[in-house]
Design a protein around this motif. Sequence first.
Motif, PDB file in Angstrom:
ATOM      1  N   ILE A  12      -8.573   0.051   5.176  1.00 32.23           N
ATOM      2  CA  ILE A  12      -8.995  -1.311   4.866  1.00 32.23           C
ATOM      3  C   ILE A  12      -9.318  -1.447   3.382  1.00 32.23           C
ATOM      4  CG2 ILE A  12     -10.785  -3.048   5.256  1.00 32.23           C
ATOM      5  CD1 ILE A  12      -8.858  -2.783   7.589  1.00 32.23           C
ATOM      6  N   GLY A  13     -10.052  -0.487   2.845  1.00 35.18           N
ATOM      7  CA  GLY A  13     -10.438  -0.543   1.445  1.00 35.18           C
ATOM      8  C   GLY A  13      -9.251  -0.491   0.498  1.00 35.18           C
ATOM      9  N   VAL A  14      -8.307   0.388   0.773  1.00 35.29           N
ATOM     10  CA  VAL A  14      -7.111   0.486  -0.065  1.00 35.29           C
ATOM     11  C   VAL A  14      -6.320  -0.819  -0.014  1.00 35.29           C
ATOM     12  CG1 VAL A  14      -4.904   1.669  -0.405  1.00 35.29           C
ATOM     13  CG2 VAL A  14      -6.937   2.992   0.170  1.00 35.29           C
ATOM     14  N   ASN A  15      -6.123  -1.354   1.165  1.00 36.96           N
ATOM     15  CA  ASN A  15      -5.349  -2.584   1.320  1.00 36.96           C
ATOM     16  C   ASN A  15      -6.034  -3.772   0.634  1.00 36.96           C
ATOM     17  OD1 ASN A  15      -2.828  -2.286   2.932  1.00 36.96           O
ATOM     18  ND2 ASN A  15      -4.209  -1.332   4.400  1.00 36.96           N
ATOM     19  N   LYS A  16      -7.352  -3.865   0.742  1.00 36.63           N
ATOM     20  CA  LYS A  16      -8.041  -4.993   0.129  1.00 36.63           C
ATOM     21  C   LYS A  16      -7.966  -4.906  -1.391  1.00 36.63           C
ATOM     22  CE  LYS A  16     -11.965  -8.028   0.663  1.00 36.63           C
ATOM     23  NZ  LYS A  16     -13.097  -8.390   1.539  1.00 36.63           N
ATOM     24  N   ALA A  17      -8.075  -3.700  -1.930  1.00 34.15           N
ATOM     25  CA  ALA A  17      -7.968  -3.532  -3.375  1.00 34.15           C
ATOM     26  C   ALA A  17      -6.572  -3.879  -3.867  1.00 34.15           C
ATOM     27  CB  ALA A  17      -8.331  -2.098  -3.759  1.00 34.15           C
ATOM     28  N   LEU A  18      -5.552  -3.453  -3.132  1.00 35.49           N
ATOM     29  CA  LEU A  18      -4.174  -3.784  -3.511  1.00 35.49           C
ATOM     30  C   LEU A  18      -3.935  -5.289  -3.430  1.00 35.49           C
ATOM     31  CD1 LEU A  18      -2.198  -0.926  -1.700  1.00 35.49           C
ATOM     32  CD2 LEU A  18      -2.620  -1.133  -4.163  1.00 35.49           C
ATOM     33  N   ALA A  19      -4.581  -5.941  -2.461  1.00 32.01           N
ATOM     34  CA  ALA A  19      -4.390  -7.382  -2.278  1.00 32.01           C
ATOM     35  C   ALA A  19      -4.926  -8.192  -3.450  1.00 32.01           C
ATOM     36  CB  ALA A  19      -5.055  -7.842  -0.981  1.00 32.01           C
ATOM     37  N   VAL A  20      -5.942  -7.660  -4.154  1.00 29.58           N
ATOM     38  CA  VAL A  20      -6.485  -8.384  -5.303  1.00 29.58           C
ATOM     39  C   VAL A  20      -5.870  -7.909  -6.608  1.00 29.58           C
ATOM     40  CG1 VAL A  20      -8.661  -8.854  -4.129  1.00 29.58           C
ATOM     41  CG2 VAL A  20      -8.459  -6.805  -5.562  1.00 29.58           C
TER      42      VAL A  20
ATOM     43  N   ALA B 263      -5.362  -4.609  -7.714  1.00 31.99           N
ATOM     44  CA  ALA B 263      -5.841  -3.366  -8.318  1.00 31.99           C
ATOM     45  C   ALA B 263      -4.715  -2.342  -8.383  1.00 31.99           C
ATOM     46  CB  ALA B 263      -7.006  -2.800  -7.505  1.00 31.99           C
ATOM     47  N   PRO B 264      -4.671  -1.511  -9.424  1.00 32.38           N
ATOM     48  CA  PRO B 264      -3.667  -0.450  -9.497  1.00 32.38           C
ATOM     49  C   PRO B 264      -3.917   0.607  -8.430  1.00 32.38           C
ATOM     50  CG  PRO B 264      -5.224  -0.278 -11.311  1.00 32.38           C
ATOM     51  CD  PRO B 264      -5.517  -1.565 -10.626  1.00 32.38           C
ATOM     52  N   PRO B 265      -2.910   1.424  -8.115  1.00 36.86           N
ATOM     53  CA  PRO B 265      -3.037   2.396  -7.016  1.00 36.86           C
ATOM     54  C   PRO B 265      -4.252   3.307  -7.109  1.00 36.86           C
ATOM     55  CG  PRO B 265      -0.749   2.219  -7.681  1.00 36.86           C
ATOM     56  CD  PRO B 265      -1.536   1.397  -8.659  1.00 36.86           C
ATOM     57  N   ILE B 266      -4.556   3.839  -8.298  1.00 39.56           N
ATOM     58  CA  ILE B 266      -5.678   4.776  -8.403  1.00 39.56           C
ATOM     59  C   ILE B 266      -7.009   4.081  -8.119  1.00 39.56           C
ATOM     60  CG2 ILE B 266      -6.011   4.457 -10.899  1.00 39.56           C
ATOM     61  CD1 ILE B 266      -6.617   7.505 -10.997  1.00 39.56           C
ATOM     62  N   VAL B 267      -7.118   2.817  -8.513  1.00 42.35           N
ATOM     63  CA  VAL B 267      -8.329   2.047  -8.206  1.00 42.35           C
ATOM     64  C   VAL B 267      -8.370   1.744  -6.712  1.00 42.35           C
ATOM     65  CG1 VAL B 267      -9.558  -0.122  -8.600  1.00 42.35           C
ATOM     66  CG2 VAL B 267      -8.462   1.064 -10.516  1.00 42.35           C
TER      67      VAL B 267
ATOM     68  N   VAL C  58      -3.671   8.195  -0.839  1.00 40.08           N
ATOM     69  CA  VAL C  58      -2.436   8.589  -1.526  1.00 40.08           C
ATOM     70  C   VAL C  58      -1.225   8.330  -0.637  1.00 40.08           C
ATOM     71  CG1 VAL C  58      -1.145  10.573  -2.404  1.00 40.08           C
ATOM     72  CG2 VAL C  58      -3.540  10.282  -3.029  1.00 40.08           C
ATOM     73  N   VAL C  59      -1.365   8.627   0.657  1.00 40.90           N
ATOM     74  CA  VAL C  59      -0.265   8.379   1.593  1.00 40.90           C
ATOM     75  C   VAL C  59       0.065   6.894   1.662  1.00 40.90           C
ATOM     76  CG1 VAL C  59       0.367   8.407   4.047  1.00 40.90           C
ATOM     77  CG2 VAL C  59      -0.625  10.434   2.992  1.00 40.90           C
ATOM     78  N   LEU C  60      -0.967   6.042   1.735  1.00 43.61           N
ATOM     79  CA  LEU C  60      -0.743   4.597   1.845  1.00 43.61           C
ATOM     80  C   LEU C  60      -0.080   4.039   0.585  1.00 43.61           C
ATOM     81  CD1 LEU C  60      -3.338   2.076   3.323  1.00 43.61           C
ATOM     82  CD2 LEU C  60      -1.600   1.428   1.665  1.00 43.61           C
ATOM     83  N   THR C  61      -0.669   4.330  -0.566  1.00 40.69           N
ATOM     84  CA  THR C  61      -0.109   3.791  -1.813  1.00 40.69           C
ATOM     85  C   THR C  61       1.257   4.391  -2.112  1.00 40.69           C
ATOM     86  OG1 THR C  61      -1.351   5.468  -3.079  1.00 40.69           O
ATOM     87  CG2 THR C  61      -2.360   3.291  -2.813  1.00 40.69           C
ATOM     88  N   GLY C  62       1.424   5.677  -1.803  1.00 44.10           N
ATOM     89  CA  GLY C  62       2.712   6.314  -2.041  1.00 44.10           C
ATOM     90  C   GLY C  62       3.812   5.739  -1.165  1.00 44.10           C
ATOM     91  N   THR C  63       3.482   5.482   0.101  1.00 40.38           N
ATOM     92  CA  THR C  63       4.470   4.903   1.019  1.00 40.38           C
ATOM     93  C   THR C  63       4.889   3.510   0.565  1.00 40.38           C
ATOM     94  OG1 THR C  63       3.519   6.156   2.871  1.00 40.38           O
ATOM     95  CG2 THR C  63       4.928   4.284   3.424  1.00 40.38           C
ATOM     96  N   LEU C  64       3.917   2.711   0.139  1.00 42.47           N
ATOM     97  CA  LEU C  64       4.246   1.370  -0.350  1.00 42.47           C
ATOM     98  C   LEU C  64       5.041   1.426  -1.656  1.00 42.47           C
ATOM     99  CD1 LEU C  64       0.887  -0.547   0.318  1.00 42.47           C
ATOM    100  CD2 LEU C  64       3.000  -0.616   1.652  1.00 42.47           C
ATOM    101  N   TYR C  65       4.726   2.386  -2.516  1.00 47.52           N
ATOM    102  CA  TYR C  65       5.432   2.527  -3.788  1.00 47.52           C
ATOM    103  C   TYR C  65       6.909   2.810  -3.563  1.00 47.52           C
ATOM    104  CZ  TYR C  65       6.774   4.323  -8.375  1.00 47.52           C
ATOM    105  OH  TYR C  65       7.411   4.538  -9.572  1.00 47.52           O
ATOM    106  N   TRP C  66       7.201   3.599  -2.555  1.00 47.24           N
ATOM    107  CA  TRP C  66       8.591   3.952  -2.254  1.00 47.24           C
ATOM    108  C   TRP C  66       9.244   2.966  -1.296  1.00 47.24           C
ATOM    109  CZ3 TRP C  66      10.831   7.076  -5.457  1.00 47.24           C
ATOM    110  CH2 TRP C  66      10.080   8.052  -6.127  1.00 47.24           C
TER     111      TRP C  66
END
Length: 208
Positions: free
Chosen positions: A104-112, A114-118, A159-167
């Motif tokens: 949830i936290g990773v997805n919410k940050a990406l939605a606003v 934020a870069p992957p590391i954030v 890392v898995v979530l952001t990496g999967t979306l990146y690819w």
Amino acid sequence: MLYFLDLMGTAVFAFSGILQARRLQMDGFGVLVLAAVTAIGGGTMRDLVLGVQPVFWVTEPQYLLLIVATCVVSLFLVRASSRHFARKLLLWADAVGLATFTAIGVNKALAVGAPPIVAISMGVLTGVGGGVLRDVLAREVPLVLRTEIYATACIAGGVVLTGTLYWGGNHHIATLACIAVTLLIRLAAIQWHWRLPVFGAGDETKPS
């Protein structure tokens, strides 16, 4: 799916707070406070850091109602369980909440934006924040500060979530993969007592 997972994680983390309150023999108000802090503490800190105003539970009071309902239902269930079983249940419930809130936290940050590391950092904050507040109020060293594999599991899931979306992967699959990886690592750490190396171990000063 994310909304359902968020509600599930809220209930599970509230339950872990209730188990901790039961172990400390708190009264009804103490149970409610510890459940609420555990359930929405991490998400509150995440929203404040990301500048999301107001924080999620102010505009969506169903989270508070869910916490109250979880307290009412759980009080009857927890009373019938032994202390040893409750301790085991606390660890497993905490692991499920940790995995769900990380995604949830990773997805919410990406939605606003934020870069992957954030985003990964916000996943860790959302996952561990409530548990840290719970343990501090319970006068214990937070799990994230011990040698147990805890925040590391959140990082791996993020890392898995952001990496999967990146690819170019599917968002739902990426989210489920994040939850699965975080949960499996945490449960494996509980089962087989995985530990991180202790900083400074073996550095004792020898007499001259």
